[in-house]
Scaffold this motif. Structure first.
Motif, PDB file in Angstrom:
ATOM      1  N   VAL A  48     -13.809   3.311  -3.416  1.00 51.27           N
ATOM      2  CA  VAL A  48     -15.109   3.714  -3.968  1.00 51.27           C
ATOM      3  C   VAL A  48     -15.057   5.184  -4.380  1.00 51.27           C
ATOM      4  O   VAL A  48     -15.488   5.550  -5.475  1.00 51.27           O
ATOM      5  CB  VAL A  48     -16.253   3.466  -2.955  1.00 51.27           C
ATOM      6  CG1 VAL A  48     -17.577   4.004  -3.481  1.00 51.27           C
ATOM      7  CG2 VAL A  48     -16.367   1.974  -2.635  1.00 51.27           C
ATOM      8  N   ILE A  49     -14.478   6.023  -3.518  1.00 52.28           N
ATOM      9  CA  ILE A  49     -14.341   7.455  -3.812  1.00 52.28           C
ATOM     10  C   ILE A  49     -13.417   7.663  -5.010  1.00 52.28           C
ATOM     11  O   ILE A  49     -13.737   8.413  -5.935  1.00 52.28           O
ATOM     12  CB  ILE A  49     -13.795   8.221  -2.582  1.00 52.28           C
ATOM     13  CG1 ILE A  49     -14.777   8.170  -1.424  1.00 52.28           C
ATOM     14  CG2 ILE A  49     -13.431   9.651  -2.947  1.00 52.28           C
ATOM     15  CD1 ILE A  49     -16.013   9.011  -1.591  1.00 52.28           C
ATOM     16  N   GLU A  50     -12.279   7.003  -4.996  1.00 52.41           N
ATOM     17  CA  GLU A  50     -11.277   7.182  -6.046  1.00 52.41           C
ATOM     18  C   GLU A  50     -11.795   6.716  -7.415  1.00 52.41           C
ATOM     19  O   GLU A  50     -11.622   7.410  -8.417  1.00 52.41           O
ATOM     20  CB  GLU A  50     -10.023   6.388  -5.669  1.00 52.41           C
ATOM     21  CG  GLU A  50      -8.888   6.506  -6.671  1.00 52.41           C
ATOM     22  CD  GLU A  50      -7.710   5.630  -6.269  1.00 52.41           C
ATOM     23  OE1 GLU A  50      -7.158   4.950  -7.152  1.00 52.41           O
ATOM     24  OE2 GLU A  50      -7.354   5.622  -5.078  1.00 52.41           O
ATOM     25  N   ARG A  51     -12.427   5.561  -7.459  1.00 54.69           N
ATOM     26  CA  ARG A  51     -12.896   4.999  -8.735  1.00 54.69           C
ATOM     27  C   ARG A  51     -14.314   5.432  -9.092  1.00 54.69           C
ATOM     28  O   ARG A  51     -14.774   5.172 -10.185  1.00 54.69           O
ATOM     29  CB  ARG A  51     -12.789   3.480  -8.689  1.00 54.69           C
ATOM     30  CG  ARG A  51     -11.335   3.052  -8.711  1.00 54.69           C
ATOM     31  CD  ARG A  51     -11.150   1.565  -8.635  1.00 54.69           C
ATOM     32  NE  ARG A  51      -9.744   1.230  -8.737  1.00 54.69           N
ATOM     33  CZ  ARG A  51      -8.843   1.427  -7.792  1.00 54.69           C
ATOM     34  NH1 ARG A  51      -9.193   2.000  -6.649  1.00 54.69           N
ATOM     35  NH2 ARG A  51      -7.582   1.088  -7.960  1.00 54.69           N
ATOM     36  N   LYS A  52     -15.000   6.045  -8.116  1.00 58.41           N
ATOM     37  CA  LYS A  52     -16.364   6.542  -8.310  1.00 58.41           C
ATOM     38  C   LYS A  52     -17.312   5.439  -8.771  1.00 58.41           C
ATOM     39  O   LYS A  52     -18.179   5.647  -9.626  1.00 58.41           O
ATOM     40  CB  LYS A  52     -16.386   7.723  -9.282  1.00 58.41           C
ATOM     41  CG  LYS A  52     -15.570   8.905  -8.788  1.00 58.41           C
ATOM     42  CD  LYS A  52     -15.869  10.155  -9.546  1.00 58.41           C
ATOM     43  CE  LYS A  52     -15.046  11.326  -9.102  1.00 58.41           C
ATOM     44  NZ  LYS A  52     -15.018  11.657  -7.716  1.00 58.41           N
ATOM     45  N   VAL A  53     -17.160   4.258  -8.156  1.00 58.73           N
ATOM     46  CA  VAL A  53     -18.000   3.126  -8.514  1.00 58.73           C
ATOM     47  C   VAL A  53     -18.159   2.199  -7.303  1.00 58.73           C
ATOM     48  O   VAL A  53     -17.242   2.041  -6.510  1.00 58.73           O
ATOM     49  CB  VAL A  53     -17.408   2.354  -9.729  1.00 58.73           C
ATOM     50  CG1 VAL A  53     -16.107   1.674  -9.385  1.00 58.73           C
ATOM     51  CG2 VAL A  53     -18.395   1.393 -10.322  1.00 58.73           C
ATOM     52  N   GLY A  54     -19.368   1.626  -7.165  1.00 63.01           N
ATOM     53  CA  GLY A  54     -19.622   0.658  -6.102  1.00 63.01           C
ATOM     54  C   GLY A  54     -21.041   0.154  -6.141  1.00 63.01           C
ATOM     55  O   GLY A  54     -21.971   0.908  -6.432  1.00 63.01           O
ATOM     56  N   VAL A  55     -21.215  -1.140  -5.862  1.00 59.18           N
ATOM     57  CA  VAL A  55     -22.559  -1.694  -5.699  1.00 59.18           C
ATOM     58  C   VAL A  55     -23.008  -1.381  -4.276  1.00 59.18           C
ATOM     59  O   VAL A  55     -22.267  -0.758  -3.500  1.00 59.18           O
ATOM     60  CB  VAL A  55     -22.590  -3.224  -5.988  1.00 59.18           C
ATOM     61  CG1 VAL A  55     -22.278  -3.500  -7.457  1.00 59.18           C
ATOM     62  CG2 VAL A  55     -21.669  -3.998  -5.079  1.00 59.18           C
ATOM     63  N   CYS A  56     -24.185  -1.817  -3.899  1.00 58.97           N
ATOM     64  CA  CYS A  56     -24.703  -1.482  -2.572  1.00 58.97           C
ATOM     65  C   CYS A  56     -23.755  -1.920  -1.463  1.00 58.97           C
ATOM     66  O   CYS A  56     -23.581  -1.197  -0.484  1.00 58.97           O
ATOM     67  CB  CYS A  56     -26.102  -2.058  -2.363  1.00 58.97           C
ATOM     68  SG  CYS A  56     -26.248  -3.842  -2.492  1.00 58.97           S
ATOM     69  N   TYR A  57     -23.111  -3.089  -1.615  1.00 58.48           N
ATOM     70  CA  TYR A  57     -22.205  -3.573  -0.561  1.00 58.48           C
ATOM     71  C   TYR A  57     -21.078  -2.568  -0.317  1.00 58.48           C
ATOM     72  O   TYR A  57     -20.726  -2.277   0.827  1.00 58.48           O
ATOM     73  CB  TYR A  57     -21.579  -4.923  -0.930  1.00 58.48           C
ATOM     74  CG  TYR A  57     -22.501  -5.944  -1.551  1.00 58.48           C
ATOM     75  CD1 TYR A  57     -23.823  -6.110  -1.122  1.00 58.48           C
ATOM     76  CD2 TYR A  57     -22.055  -6.759  -2.572  1.00 58.48           C
ATOM     77  CE1 TYR A  57     -24.648  -7.057  -1.698  1.00 58.48           C
ATOM     78  CE2 TYR A  57     -22.878  -7.719  -3.149  1.00 58.48           C
ATOM     79  CZ  TYR A  57     -24.174  -7.860  -2.714  1.00 58.48           C
ATOM     80  OH  TYR A  57     -24.988  -8.798  -3.285  1.00 58.48           O
ATOM     81  N   ASP A  58     -20.488  -2.069  -1.414  1.00 56.35           N
ATOM     82  CA  ASP A  58     -19.381  -1.109  -1.319  1.00 56.35           C
ATOM     83  C   ASP A  58     -19.857   0.237  -0.782  1.00 56.35           C
ATOM     84  O   ASP A  58     -19.204   0.852   0.065  1.00 56.35           O
ATOM     85  CB  ASP A  58     -18.766  -0.878  -2.709  1.00 56.35           C
ATOM     86  CG  ASP A  58     -18.370  -2.161  -3.403  1.00 56.35           C
ATOM     87  OD1 ASP A  58     -17.596  -2.937  -2.822  1.00 56.35           O
ATOM     88  OD2 ASP A  58     -18.850  -2.394  -4.535  1.00 56.35           O
ATOM     89  N   GLN A  59     -20.991   0.689  -1.288  1.00 55.82           N
ATOM     90  CA  GLN A  59     -21.501   1.992  -0.877  1.00 55.82           C
ATOM     91  C   GLN A  59     -21.871   2.003   0.602  1.00 55.82           C
ATOM     92  O   GLN A  59     -21.636   2.995   1.301  1.00 55.82           O
ATOM     93  CB  GLN A  59     -22.688   2.410  -1.753  1.00 55.82           C
ATOM     94  CG  GLN A  59     -22.268   2.718  -3.179  1.00 55.82           C
ATOM     95  CD  GLN A  59     -23.379   3.305  -4.015  1.00 55.82           C
ATOM     96  OE1 GLN A  59     -24.173   4.112  -3.529  1.00 55.82           O
ATOM     97  NE2 GLN A  59     -23.442   2.933  -5.284  1.00 55.82           N
ATOM     98  N   VAL A  60     -22.419   0.904   1.097  1.00 57.74           N
ATOM     99  CA  VAL A  60     -22.766   0.839   2.521  1.00 57.74           C
ATOM    100  C   VAL A  60     -21.509   0.929   3.386  1.00 57.74           C
ATOM    101  O   VAL A  60     -21.527   1.563   4.443  1.00 57.74           O
ATOM    102  CB  VAL A  60     -23.601  -0.421   2.837  1.00 57.74           C
ATOM    103  CG1 VAL A  60     -23.662  -0.688   4.336  1.00 57.74           C
ATOM    104  CG2 VAL A  60     -25.011  -0.269   2.278  1.00 57.74           C
TER     105      VAL A  60
END
Length: 174
Positions: A48-60
């Motif tokens: 998530v940090i590397e690609r700078k992308v995530g939906v709520c599931y990833d961000q949580v």
């Protein structure tokens, strides 16, 4: 991974993350409509940090990693409304500090921030009400709305397996 000293540092770090997702082949998408159900896989916090992308599931899951490192008392929740035509879902993190409860929200842009409540019930009811309004579920039958407190899932699982993991968590009644 960056050094995070408090929840505000984490919120600032998350501001670099766009709402989107990664598939099993590590392709990134900013649209959750095309291919999401079949191709989505849960990203590792580092991805998530590397690609700078995530939906709520990833961000949580990224939030979980840092909240654990900060030593805060927290839980993660999965909200789902079972409609005949479509599933409505959201994941979010709640932490407790100084006898108050906080909804830590980044992925849901309309509600981004740290929201304070006197009880967990008040917090969950507010999230449910905002979820209902946001998804335009005016005649929502509460029998079809579930909130599950869930533990850390395996990474790189697909959407169905992620849902199954969350639904095996503790059903929370409000």
């Amino acid at each position: 991974m960056e050094q995070i000293n408090n929840v505000m540092d984490l919120m600032n770090l998350l501001d670099e993350i766009e709402y989107g997702w990664m598939d099993i082949n590590k392709n990134v998408y900013l649209n959750t409509e095309k291919g999401f159900k079949k191709k989505y896989c849960l990203s590792r916090p580092e991805e998530v940090i590397e690609r700078k992308v995530g939906v709520c599931y990833d961000q949580v899951e990224l939030e979980r990693k840092y909240f654990k490192e900060l030593g805060l008392n927290f839980n993660t929740y999965f909200m789902i409304y079972y409609d005949a035509k479509k599933l409505y879902t959201h994941t979010f993190l709640v932490y407790e500090e100084n006898e108050k409860f906080y909804w830590f929200e980044h992925a849901w842009e309309n509600n981004r921030g740290i929201h304070e409540y006197l009880s967990l019930y008040d917090l969950l009811k507010d999230v449910k009400d905002k979820f209902q309004k946001f998804n335009k579920l005016r005649n929502m039958d509460l029998d079809y709305l579930c909130i599950y407190k869930y533990k850390k899932p395996k990474f790189h699982i697909g959407l169905k397996d992620f849902y199954k993991h969350c639904e095996n968590g503790e059903n929370v009644l409000i």
